[in-house]
Design an enzyme around this catalytic site. Sequence first.
Site, PDB file in Angstrom:
ATOM      1  N   GLY A   1       0.901  -1.089  -0.196  1.00 49.19           N
ATOM      2  CA  GLY A   1       0.134   0.104   0.161  1.00 49.19           C
ATOM      3  C   GLY A   1       0.836   1.188   0.083  1.00 49.19           C
ATOM      4  O   GLY A   1       1.952   1.081   0.648  1.00 49.19           O
TER       5      GLY A   1
ATOM      6  N   GLU B   1       5.840  -5.296   5.821  1.00 47.64           N
ATOM      7  CA  GLU B   1       5.946  -6.545   6.277  1.00 47.64           C
ATOM      8  C   GLU B   1       6.125  -7.481   5.062  1.00 47.64           C
ATOM      9  O   GLU B   1       6.862  -8.632   4.843  1.00 47.64           O
ATOM     10  CB  GLU B   1       5.080  -7.290   7.248  1.00 47.64           C
TER      11      GLU B   1
ATOM     12  N   THR C   1       4.792   2.057   6.195  1.00 46.44           N
ATOM     13  CA  THR C   1       3.467   1.745   6.345  1.00 46.44           C
ATOM     14  C   THR C   1       2.839   2.747   7.286  1.00 46.44           C
ATOM     15  O   THR C   1       3.433   3.178   8.268  1.00 46.44           O
ATOM     16  CB  THR C   1       3.260   0.474   6.995  1.00 46.44           C
ATOM     17  N   ILE C   2       1.493   2.974   6.751  1.00 50.65           N
ATOM     18  CA  ILE C   2       0.693   3.937   7.889  1.00 50.65           C
ATOM     19  C   ILE C   2       0.310   3.019   9.214  1.00 50.65           C
ATOM     20  O   ILE C   2      -0.014   3.670  10.300  1.00 50.65           O
ATOM     21  CB  ILE C   2      -0.368   4.458   7.115  1.00 50.65           C
ATOM     22  N   ASP C   3       0.473   1.677   8.964  1.00 53.96           N
ATOM     23  CA  ASP C   3       0.234   0.947  10.145  1.00 53.96           C
ATOM     24  C   ASP C   3       0.922   1.003  11.345  1.00 53.96           C
ATOM     25  O   ASP C   3       0.506   0.631  12.219  1.00 53.96           O
ATOM     26  CB  ASP C   3      -0.239  -0.570   9.686  1.00 53.96           C
TER      27      ASP C   3
ATOM     28  N   GLY D   1      -5.092   0.216   9.599  1.00 52.32           N
ATOM     29  CA  GLY D   1      -4.088  -0.351  10.637  1.00 52.32           C
ATOM     30  C   GLY D   1      -4.117  -1.743  10.829  1.00 52.32           C
ATOM     31  O   GLY D   1      -3.171  -2.313  11.303  1.00 52.32           O
TER      32      GLY D   1
ATOM     33  N   GLU E   1     -10.222  -1.112  11.955  1.00 51.56           N
ATOM     34  CA  GLU E   1     -10.776  -2.067  10.915  1.00 51.56           C
ATOM     35  C   GLU E   1     -10.543  -3.405  11.370  1.00 51.56           C
ATOM     36  O   GLU E   1     -11.314  -4.285  10.989  1.00 51.56           O
ATOM     37  CB  GLU E   1     -10.210  -1.759   9.520  1.00 51.56           C
TER      38      GLU E   1
ATOM     39  N   ARG F   1     -24.043   7.331  14.205  1.00 54.50           N
ATOM     40  CA  ARG F   1     -23.342   7.388  13.001  1.00 54.50           C
ATOM     41  C   ARG F   1     -21.940   6.889  12.853  1.00 54.50           C
ATOM     42  O   ARG F   1     -21.263   6.850  13.741  1.00 54.50           O
ATOM     43  CB  ARG F   1     -23.516   8.866  12.429  1.00 54.50           C
TER      44      ARG F   1
ATOM     45  N   GLN G   1      -6.447   8.327   4.818  1.00 53.03           N
ATOM     46  CA  GLN G   1      -5.669   8.281   5.402  1.00 53.03           C
ATOM     47  C   GLN G   1      -4.252   8.072   4.908  1.00 53.03           C
ATOM     48  O   GLN G   1      -3.182   8.214   5.638  1.00 53.03           O
ATOM     49  CB  GLN G   1      -5.700   6.900   6.558  1.00 53.03           C
TER      50      GLN G   1
END
Length: 343
Positions: A12, A104, A127-129, A172, A224, A267, A275
């Site tokens: 990603g 990874e 990585t954003i994670d 994430g 998520e 909501r 992100q």
Amino acid sequence: MATRVGILTGGGDCPGLNAVIRAVTRRALDLGWEVAAVREGWRGLVEGLVEPLERRDVSGILPRGGTILGTSRTNPYKVDGGIERVLETFQREGLTALVAIGGEDTLGVAARLYAEHDFPVVGVPKTIDNDLNGTDYTFGFDTAVFIATEAIDRLHTTAESHNRVMVVEVMGRHTGWIAVMSGIAGGADVILIPEQPISIDEACADIQRRHERGKDFSIVVVSEGYELEGAHDADDVDEFGHVRLSERGVGAALAQEIERRTGYETRVTVLGHVQRGGTPTARDRVLATRYGLKAADLVEERKFGRMAALHGDRIVDVPLKDATAELKTVPPDWFAVAKAFFG
Ligand code: F6P
């Protein structure tokens, strides 16, 4: 032998990739090396998508999101003859080293190629994670947290106006780093993450306690990857065996459940790829730049099979195999900071 270094970005995309590409290229050209763009991650080496990268190609890209090289989730170990083709392309193109920028999966392939073929590769942790081991932070994470925090701030004002519960689903994968950091920064009232899951009962009790204190709105951040009864995985997996977590609809299912149990109007907002898009924060630009220079230094020192890493404030290097052996999860003391403000 002259040095010709290839650069690839895999997995990603995330903000800061171009800053790394620029730093590696600038340092390499200053050292008199040639630089080659490997297009679309490992697919570029499987399919021979390699072309020269010059100084003008990296001019002006520091603040740009995405990757000028393109990316893919191609796993050469899952392609027929994939590894032979990677090695052939590498040789045919006269490459002497590779800088692999990835998480990874991408770096897992790099670690294996190094172990099995003595492949001259160094890694840069992206990585954003923020779930990669061996480094305190990956680049891209700070930007994702900044974007999620801004969204939480905005949701606060509309939640308060309508006396609503707002559920925010963040990315994430199987770790809750983005949820915990943006939740702390945005003042979330409850945060649900995969590695230290609080139950829906507990979450609803926190929301109710808050309402009894006279606060008629709440912000709930959910990763998520949080395991929720009734939220199911889709069947398809990518070449690295990952399911698409966004398909689970955890945020929507959680919002429904909170409304059903508490009676408060609820909501959901799913932040999704927002992100990962756009310009990197100053912190990510600086980190990505330092990582890029370190990667070029590792090539110069022929320290292959290593990854640039951040330890405290220092850029160091660690074995690729250690960085990719298991995921870095949120430790209890970080979650405790978030929990101090629940309810
Ligand atoms: O690993 C980065 C990430 O954005 C995860 O947070 C998310 O689960 C996944 O990639 C989404 O992947 P894709 O861009 O393939 O939908």
